[in-house]
Design a protein around this motif. Structure first.
Motif, PDB file in Angstrom:
ATOM      1  N   ARG A   6      53.183 -19.836  60.880  1.00 49.12           N
ATOM      2  CA  ARG A   6      51.738 -19.936  61.114  1.00 49.12           C
ATOM      3  C   ARG A   6      51.072 -19.575  59.800  1.00 49.12           C
ATOM      4  N   ILE A   8      47.523 -19.023  57.458  1.00 50.04           N
ATOM      5  CA  ILE A   8      46.119 -18.619  57.565  1.00 50.04           C
ATOM      6  C   ILE A   8      45.520 -18.610  56.162  1.00 50.04           C
ATOM      7  N   HIS A  10      42.391 -17.161  54.043  1.00 46.40           N
ATOM      8  CA  HIS A  10      41.359 -16.128  54.144  1.00 46.40           C
ATOM      9  C   HIS A  10      40.014 -16.678  53.673  1.00 46.40           C
ATOM     10  N   GLY A  17      45.692 -16.529  51.192  1.00 46.25           N
ATOM     11  CA  GLY A  17      46.042 -16.655  52.588  1.00 46.25           C
ATOM     12  C   GLY A  17      47.336 -15.942  52.890  1.00 46.25           C
ATOM     13  N   THR A  19      51.150 -16.417  55.431  1.00 46.55           N
ATOM     14  CA  THR A  19      51.979 -17.192  56.340  1.00 46.55           C
ATOM     15  C   THR A  19      52.866 -16.234  57.103  1.00 46.55           C
ATOM     16  N   LEU A 106      45.252 -26.859  56.431  1.00 47.23           N
ATOM     17  CA  LEU A 106      44.849 -25.477  56.178  1.00 47.23           C
ATOM     18  C   LEU A 106      43.467 -25.426  55.536  1.00 47.23           C
ATOM     19  N   VAL A 111      43.412 -22.270  59.654  1.00 43.55           N
ATOM     20  CA  VAL A 111      44.623 -21.785  60.331  1.00 43.55           C
ATOM     21  C   VAL A 111      45.446 -22.994  60.739  1.00 43.55           C
ATOM     22  N   GLU A 113      48.872 -23.718  63.004  1.00 42.20           N
ATOM     23  CA  GLU A 113      49.897 -23.176  63.891  1.00 42.20           C
ATOM     24  C   GLU A 113      51.212 -23.928  63.711  1.00 42.20           C
TER      25      GLU A 113
END
Length: 129
Positions: A6, A8, A10, A17, A19, A106, A111, A113
């Motif tokens: 997953r 992400i 920021h 970011g 993971t 991204l 985000v 998934e």
């Protein structure tokens, strides 16, 4: 690498970011996780057109040290093998298409998934495990 992930981005720190990666138990899982951690930096370097530079986050560096069991000649060789595997992996055209697809998602969503990552892998012509 068959790991669940997953990603992400920021919002408060452009370009930063994280993971989250779930690796299976055992030495094989540890090796795949090590390659994945190193591949993140390889992929970022390639995206930024700095393929020969390796920048690793503090969190990834700590995880890498935990996986290799400290810093000595044996662990340095293990890390070097993982880095070579990661570099080869991100140079594969299909893998790179998947990386670009995930990076695009991204940037759009903030985000991504695991299911979307697996879809990007399949769309690139790879078989998700």
């Amino acid at each position: 690498l068959g790991l669940k992930a997953r990603a992400i981005l920021h919002a408060d720190k452009p370009g930063c970011g994280a993971t989250d990666i779930d690796a299976p138990e055992g030495p094989d899982g540890d090796e795949r996780l090590l390659v994945a951690l190193v591949a993140g930096g390889e992929g970022e370097g390639r995206l930024l057109h700095q393929a020969r530079q390796w920048h690793v986050s503090i969190e990834d560096a700590k995880a890498i040290v935990r996986l290799v069991g400290g810093i000595d000649d044996r662990s340095a060789k293990r890390l070097s093998r993982a880095k070579a595997s990661a570099a080869k992996l991100v140079r594969d055209k299909r893998v790179w298409r998947a990386i670009e697809g995930v990076a695009r998602l991204l940037a759009e969503r903030g985000v991504v998934e695991d299911v979307a990552i697996r879809e990007a892998v399949a769309a690139a012509g790879l078989e998700p495990t």
